[in-house]
Write a protein that holds these residues in place. Structure first.
Motif, PDB file in Angstrom:
ATOM      1  N   THR A  93      -5.803   5.523  -2.316  1.00  9.19           N
ATOM      2  CA  THR A  93      -4.862   5.645  -3.438  1.00  9.19           C
ATOM      3  C   THR A  93      -5.586   5.596  -4.773  1.00  9.19           C
ATOM      4  N   GLN A  96      -6.957   2.226   2.832  1.00 10.24           N
ATOM      5  CA  GLN A  96      -5.752   2.908   2.357  1.00 10.24           C
ATOM      6  C   GLN A  96      -5.588   2.751   0.851  1.00 10.24           C
ATOM      7  N   ILE A  97      -5.760   1.536   0.341  1.00  7.44           N
ATOM      8  CA  ILE A  97      -5.609   1.331  -1.099  1.00  7.44           C
ATOM      9  C   ILE A  97      -6.761   1.972  -1.856  1.00  7.44           C
ATOM     10  N   THR A 143       1.889   6.754  -6.753  1.00  8.36           N
ATOM     11  CA  THR A 143       0.805   7.681  -7.098  1.00  8.36           C
ATOM     12  C   THR A 143       1.202   9.121  -6.807  1.00  8.36           C
ATOM     13  N   THR A 144       1.863   9.331  -5.683  1.00  9.91           N
ATOM     14  CA  THR A 144       2.320  10.680  -5.339  1.00  9.91           C
ATOM     15  C   THR A 144       3.330  11.196  -6.357  1.00  9.91           C
ATOM     16  N   ASP A 149       1.082   3.923  -3.053  1.00  6.79           N
ATOM     17  CA  ASP A 149       0.775   5.310  -2.720  1.00  6.79           C
ATOM     18  C   ASP A 149       1.950   6.227  -3.085  1.00  6.79           C
ATOM     19  N   LYS A 163      -7.201   8.856  -5.473  1.00  2.47           N
ATOM     20  CA  LYS A 163      -6.249   9.844  -6.001  1.00  2.47           C
ATOM     21  C   LYS A 163      -6.070   9.668  -7.502  1.00  2.47           C
ATOM     22  N   VAL A 170      -3.288  -0.900  -8.892  1.00  2.00           N
ATOM     23  CA  VAL A 170      -3.973  -0.552  -7.640  1.00  2.00           C
ATOM     24  C   VAL A 170      -5.363  -1.177  -7.593  1.00  2.00           C
ATOM     25  N   CYS A 219       0.834  -1.209   0.000  1.00  3.81           N
ATOM     26  CA  CYS A 219       0.000   0.000   0.000  1.00  3.81           C
ATOM     27  C   CYS A 219       0.866   1.255   0.000  1.00  3.81           C
ATOM     28  N   SER A 220       1.931   1.251   0.785  1.00  2.00           N
ATOM     29  CA  SER A 220       2.841   2.399   0.807  1.00  2.00           C
ATOM     30  C   SER A 220       3.567   2.543  -0.529  1.00  2.00           C
TER      31      SER A 220
END
Length: 411
Positions: free
Chosen positions: A312, A308-309, A186-187, A183, A315, A226, A179-180
């Motif tokens: 993401t 959390q996912i 994605t960022t 993410d 986003k 994702v 997940c991190s």
């Protein structure tokens, strides 16, 4: 001394064979991590892994780095098969087998597993003499049915609160890492995409269009990755039986515990580590006797990473909508430019028609042909040219006025 030159085709075949051998060697590398957080490198083939964890070849094939399989979480009788992007692992009730541990994206996961896998209760429940205070207290009490039931309930509740099963701790590390990772990707994509889109809206050029095209392709691929992880977690949350298959410690205790929940356990093995874990899990199982289908702990764990996912994915959805809005804005700009070109074409066409009329009149009167009405009237040609120009200007103004009236050109 003569040197023999090898053919180029033979050299290429040798290089390909060497590369294939390196890939095969990399695919045989495994990292073994136990409940104490100790790690060990293994160089074994797939048959040794299948025999060690008790899974089929089709399940192990999912973890093959040379093959492309979507993200999957499979619960088997004695193991959990994890295929989450670069995280390819097999989790049992006592150990974790991690594939390709030397990969740059896997090394942080190995460090996190070494930190999180050791059980905190082993430190908390052991004094300086190495004895277990809970066991001493159990020996001090009389082995009555009420004492055994009370101790099992208290010890089980305390162990459940203090420590989650080994496989859940490993699963949590894997889910947190993937997940991190997604993410962070994605960022990074957002950081590159929003300035590129803003630059494209201010200046439409081939360079900016190609840059946005590449970013959109990367966003589409990332969204699919994702989405697959999210769908896998959602599928697990929707099926209690699939979640129950992930309780490896519960199944191990259930298969090892004797019939009749109130009898004293005499099946504890001699290994202190495994025996302690099975003893604690046995007390937890006795405390939750009759509710073995309860998957609330795992459900809460999966829901946290599902949210959390899902964030993401939101986003990426927002970014896709921003790209779509930018494309709509660019299309509107292009349509506006196209309309301006059409208006210019209308003006030029009208001017061409008027000039054609003027040229026709000037050509007729400019031909060297004697006209009877032109004799002794040298000023007549000037008046014809002047009146023809005024007439053409009136015709052109009339066409423009009609076009504005019909909204064909702007005011």
């Amino acid at each position: 001394m003569h040197r023999t030159l090898l053919p180029a085709s033979l050299i290429m075949d040798m290089q390909q064979a060497f590369t294939a051998k390196k890939k095969v060697a990399a695919s045989r590398s495994w990292m073994l991590l136990d409940s104490k957080g100790e790690s060990m490198m293994l160089e074994v083939d797939k048959y040794a892994i299948m025999h060690r964890v008790g899974i089929h070849a089709r399940d192990l094939r999912i973890l093959d780095p040379l093959l492309s399989y979507p993200s999957t979480i499979l619960g088997r009788e004695h193991a959990i098969v994890l295929n989450l992007e670069h995280i390819k692992a097999i989790v049992t009730a006592e150990e974790v087998l991690l594939r390709n541990p030397t990969d740059e994206n896997v090394i942080p996961i190995v460090e996190e597993l070494c930190r999180c896998l050791p059980m905190r209760c082993d430190v908390q429940h052991t004094d300086e003499s190495g004895l277990d205070p809970v066991s001493i207290e159990d020996d001090a009490l009389e082995p009555t049915s009420e004492n055994i039931s009370l101790k099992a309930q208290q010890s089980g509740n305390q162990d459940i609160e203090d420590e989650s099963p080994f496989e859940f701790r490993a699963l949590e590390v894997a889910l947190e890492a993937i997940c991190s990772f997604l993410d962070a990707r994605t960022t990074e994509l957002e950081t590159d995409a929003y300035p590129a889109l803003d630059e494209l809206t201010s200046k439409i050029s081939s360079r900016n269009l190609d840059r946005v095209r590449k970013l959109k392709s990367g966003m589409t691929r990332l969204t699919a990755r994702v989405q697959k992880v999210r769908d896998e977690l959602e599928q697990l949350l929707d099926d209690d039986d699939d979640m129950a298959d992930l309780y490896l410690t519960r199944k191990m205790v259930g298969s090892a515990s004797p019939v009749g929940g109130l009898s004293a356990p005499n099946w504890i093995p001699t290994s202190p580590t495994i025996g302690s874990r099975i003893s604690q899990a046995s007390r937890a199982s006795a405390a939750t006797y009759g509710i073995e289908s309860d998957v609330e702990d795992l459900e809460m764990l999966l829901e946290a990473y599902f949210m959390q996912i899902d964030g993401t994915l939101n986003k990426l959805t927002t970014l896709r909508e921003y790209i779509d809005d930018t494309e709509d804005y660019i299309n509107i700009q292009l349509d506006n430019h196209r309309n301006q070109l059409i208006q210019l074409e209308l003006v030029l066409s009208s001017g061409t028609v008027v000039m054609s009329i003027y040229s026709l009149v000037a050509g007729i009167f400019g031909v060297n042909i004697p006209y009877p009405w032109n004799f002794d009237h040298p000023f007549l040609f000037k008046w014809v040219i002047l009146l023809t120009g005024i007439g053409c200007a009136v015709i052109f103004s009339g066409i423009m006025t009609y076009a504005r009236y019909k909204g064909l050109i702007g005011t």
